[in-house]
Design a protein around this motif. Structure first.
Motif, PDB file in Angstrom:
ATOM      1  N   ARG A 176       6.350  13.103   4.980  1.00 53.16           N
ATOM      2  CA  ARG A 176       5.283  13.722   4.185  1.00 53.16           C
ATOM      3  C   ARG A 176       4.745  12.678   3.210  1.00 53.16           C
ATOM      4  N   VAL A 177       3.458  12.794   2.895  1.00 54.15           N
ATOM      5  CA  VAL A 177       2.809  11.783   2.052  1.00 54.15           C
ATOM      6  C   VAL A 177       2.502  12.325   0.666  1.00 54.15           C
ATOM      7  N   SER A 178       2.732  11.488  -0.358  1.00 55.12           N
ATOM      8  CA  SER A 178       2.254  11.802  -1.708  1.00 55.12           C
ATOM      9  C   SER A 178       1.605  10.541  -2.278  1.00 55.12           C
ATOM     10  N   LYS A 179       1.000  10.705  -3.441  1.00 57.01           N
ATOM     11  CA  LYS A 179       0.490   9.526  -4.145  1.00 57.01           C
ATOM     12  C   LYS A 179       1.659   8.770  -4.782  1.00 57.01           C
ATOM     13  N   GLY A 180       1.395   7.542  -5.212  1.00 56.30           N
ATOM     14  CA  GLY A 180       2.451   6.708  -5.795  1.00 56.30           C
ATOM     15  C   GLY A 180       2.498   6.752  -7.322  1.00 56.30           C
ATOM     16  N   TYR A 181       1.485   7.341  -7.944  1.00 60.38           N
ATOM     17  CA  TYR A 181       1.418   7.451  -9.407  1.00 60.38           C
ATOM     18  C   TYR A 181       1.680   6.118 -10.096  1.00 60.38           C
ATOM     19  N   ARG A 182       2.770   5.983 -10.885  1.00 62.09           N
ATOM     20  CA  ARG A 182       2.957   4.741 -11.657  1.00 62.09           C
ATOM     21  C   ARG A 182       3.578   3.599 -10.853  1.00 62.09           C
ATOM     22  N   LEU A 183       3.811   3.812  -9.590  1.00 61.91           N
ATOM     23  CA  LEU A 183       4.311   2.710  -8.741  1.00 61.91           C
ATOM     24  C   LEU A 183       3.166   1.752  -8.443  1.00 61.91           C
ATOM     25  N   PRO A 184       3.473   0.493  -8.157  1.00 65.67           N
ATOM     26  CA  PRO A 184       2.416  -0.398  -7.672  1.00 65.67           C
ATOM     27  C   PRO A 184       1.824   0.097  -6.342  1.00 65.67           C
ATOM     28  N   ALA A 185       2.616   0.809  -5.570  1.00 64.97           N
ATOM     29  CA  ALA A 185       2.148   1.313  -4.274  1.00 64.97           C
ATOM     30  C   ALA A 185       1.245   2.528  -4.474  1.00 64.97           C
ATOM     31  N   LYS A 186       0.183   2.589  -3.668  1.00 71.77           N
ATOM     32  CA  LYS A 186      -0.747   3.712  -3.774  1.00 71.77           C
ATOM     33  C   LYS A 186      -0.138   5.004  -3.209  1.00 71.77           C
ATOM     34  N   TRP A 187       0.699   4.847  -2.182  1.00 72.41           N
ATOM     35  CA  TRP A 187       1.252   6.012  -1.487  1.00 72.41           C
ATOM     36  C   TRP A 187       2.769   5.940  -1.398  1.00 72.41           C
TER      37      TRP A 187
ATOM     38  N   SER B  37      13.040   8.855  14.833  1.00 76.37           N
ATOM     39  CA  SER B  37      11.874   9.686  14.578  1.00 76.37           C
ATOM     40  C   SER B  37      11.368   9.542  13.141  1.00 76.37           C
ATOM     41  N   CYS B  38      12.263   9.271  12.187  1.00 78.51           N
ATOM     42  CA  CYS B  38      11.828   8.967  10.809  1.00 78.51           C
ATOM     43  C   CYS B  38      10.889   7.754  10.820  1.00 78.51           C
ATOM     44  N   TYR B  39      11.332   6.682  11.483  1.00 70.92           N
ATOM     45  CA  TYR B  39      10.510   5.462  11.497  1.00 70.92           C
ATOM     46  C   TYR B  39       9.182   5.716  12.214  1.00 70.92           C
ATOM     47  N   ARG B  40       9.229   6.411  13.351  1.00 70.58           N
ATOM     48  CA  ARG B  40       7.985   6.687  14.081  1.00 70.58           C
ATOM     49  C   ARG B  40       7.015   7.518  13.236  1.00 70.58           C
ATOM     50  N   ASN B  41       7.553   8.539  12.560  1.00 70.56           N
ATOM     51  CA  ASN B  41       6.677   9.393  11.750  1.00 70.56           C
ATOM     52  C   ASN B  41       6.139   8.669  10.518  1.00 70.56           C
ATOM     53  N   CYS B  42       6.912   7.749   9.966  1.00 75.62           N
ATOM     54  CA  CYS B  42       6.399   6.949   8.841  1.00 75.62           C
ATOM     55  C   CYS B  42       5.264   6.046   9.313  1.00 75.62           C
ATOM     56  N   PHE B  43       5.422   5.427  10.467  1.00 73.09           N
ATOM     57  CA  PHE B  43       4.344   4.570  10.988  1.00 73.09           C
ATOM     58  C   PHE B  43       3.098   5.394  11.310  1.00 73.09           C
ATOM     59  N   LYS B  44       3.312   6.593  11.824  1.00 76.81           N
ATOM     60  CA  LYS B  44       2.183   7.469  12.128  1.00 76.81           C
ATOM     61  C   LYS B  44       1.436   7.834  10.836  1.00 76.81           C
ATOM     62  N   ALA B  45       2.190   8.172   9.798  1.00 74.74           N
ATOM     63  CA  ALA B  45       1.573   8.502   8.500  1.00 74.74           C
ATOM     64  C   ALA B  45       0.838   7.288   7.948  1.00 74.74           C
TER      65      ALA B  45
ATOM     66  N   ASP C  39       0.824  -1.215   0.000  1.00 75.28           N
ATOM     67  CA  ASP C  39       0.000   0.000   0.000  1.00 75.28           C
ATOM     68  C   ASP C  39       0.857   1.264   0.000  1.00 75.28           C
ATOM     69  N   ALA C  40       1.979   1.223   0.719  1.00 66.98           N
ATOM     70  CA  ALA C  40       2.840   2.407   0.791  1.00 66.98           C
ATOM     71  C   ALA C  40       4.302   2.007   0.763  1.00 66.98           C
ATOM     72  N   VAL C  41       5.113   2.776   0.033  1.00 68.39           N
ATOM     73  CA  VAL C  41       6.568   2.623   0.116  1.00 68.39           C
ATOM     74  C   VAL C  41       7.134   3.874   0.770  1.00 68.39           C
ATOM     75  N   VAL C  42       8.192   3.670   1.535  1.00 66.89           N
ATOM     76  CA  VAL C  42       8.875   4.787   2.180  1.00 66.89           C
ATOM     77  C   VAL C  42      10.049   5.205   1.298  1.00 66.89           C
ATOM     78  N   ASN C  43      10.198   6.504   1.136  1.00 63.82           N
ATOM     79  CA  ASN C  43      11.307   7.054   0.372  1.00 63.82           C
ATOM     80  C   ASN C  43      12.311   7.711   1.314  1.00 63.82           C
ATOM     81  N   ALA C  44      13.601   7.396   1.124  1.00 60.23           N
ATOM     82  CA  ALA C  44      14.679   8.071   1.871  1.00 60.23           C
ATOM     83  C   ALA C  44      15.061   9.321   1.084  1.00 60.23           C
TER      84      ALA C  44
END
Ligand code: AR6
Length: 173
Positions: free
Chosen positions: A62-73, A95-103, A18-23
């Motif tokens: 921060r969240v964006s859509k995934g566009y042409r990725l298989p992931a929605k977000w 804090s990166c990991y915590r904020n990603c889980f929160k998102a 559903d979501a991929v995280v970007n570094a």
């Protein structure tokens, strides 16, 4: 809880989650490494959206859509640049990991994939970064019911072997 975690070798842009995280970096305008790969695979609409978001401080997400990725977000987070260890790097990475889980919780995602944040261009020591990634994941999964799968997508054998080894330490009975 252990069964919800999967460590694999591969390319995060190919994951059916559903979501991929970007570094990312604080500009959110793309770059090299996993960030470049995600922007290339998602297509130019991703940059259009991240331009509007207008950046992200280190340690936040921060969240964006995934566009042409298989992931929605795409959940963009900015890891710390390693400066020797006395510049709050460990807390910022946690804090990166915590904020990603929160998102992820706010988006209602069930499956999420992480890269090894900060351990490439930003040179955070891999072993310590992996401990932080897996400890934060463990703490989050202890209270969360919504996430069914957390993937750690390892680019290369060193990262893969390190995740496997630290996983046994963090999740040993
Ligand atoms: N899938 C999964 N992991 C990948 C992929 C991929 N397609 N490509 C690279 N990795 P890095 P950072 C791994 O440098 O250290 C960018 O320019 C890589 O092998 O991508 O947080 C940003 O714009 C490593 O294990 O991210 C920032 O300026 C891990 O992803 C800066 O780099 C992270 O390496 C961020 O540096």
């Amino acid at each position: 809880m252990k069964e919800k975690i999967e460590i694999l070798k591969g390319d995060i842009t190919k994951q059916q989650v559903d979501a991929v995280v970007n570094a990312a970096n604080t500009s959110l305008l793309g770059g090299g490494g996993v960030d470049g790969a995600i922007h290339r695979a998602a297509g130019p609409e991703l940059l259009e959206e991240t331009r509007k978001i207008g950046g992200c401080p280190t340690g936040e997400a921060r969240v964006s859509k995934g566009y042409r990725l298989p992931a929605k977000w795409v959940i963009h987070t900015v890891g710390p640049i390693w400066r020797g260890g006395n510049s709050n790097e460990e807390e910022l990475l946690a804090s990166c990991y915590r904020n990603c889980f929160k998102a992820a919780r706010e988006l209602g995602v069930k499956t999420i994939a992480f890269p090894s944040i900060s351990t490439g261009a930003y040179r955070f020591p891999l072993e310590r970064a992996t401990e932080i990634a897996l400890e934060e994941t463990k703490s989050f999964l202890e209270t969360d019911r919504a996430l069914s799968k957390v993937l750690f997508v390892c680019f290369g054998d060193e990262v893969f072997q390190t995740y496997k080894r630290i996983f046994e330490q963090v999740f040993e009975e």
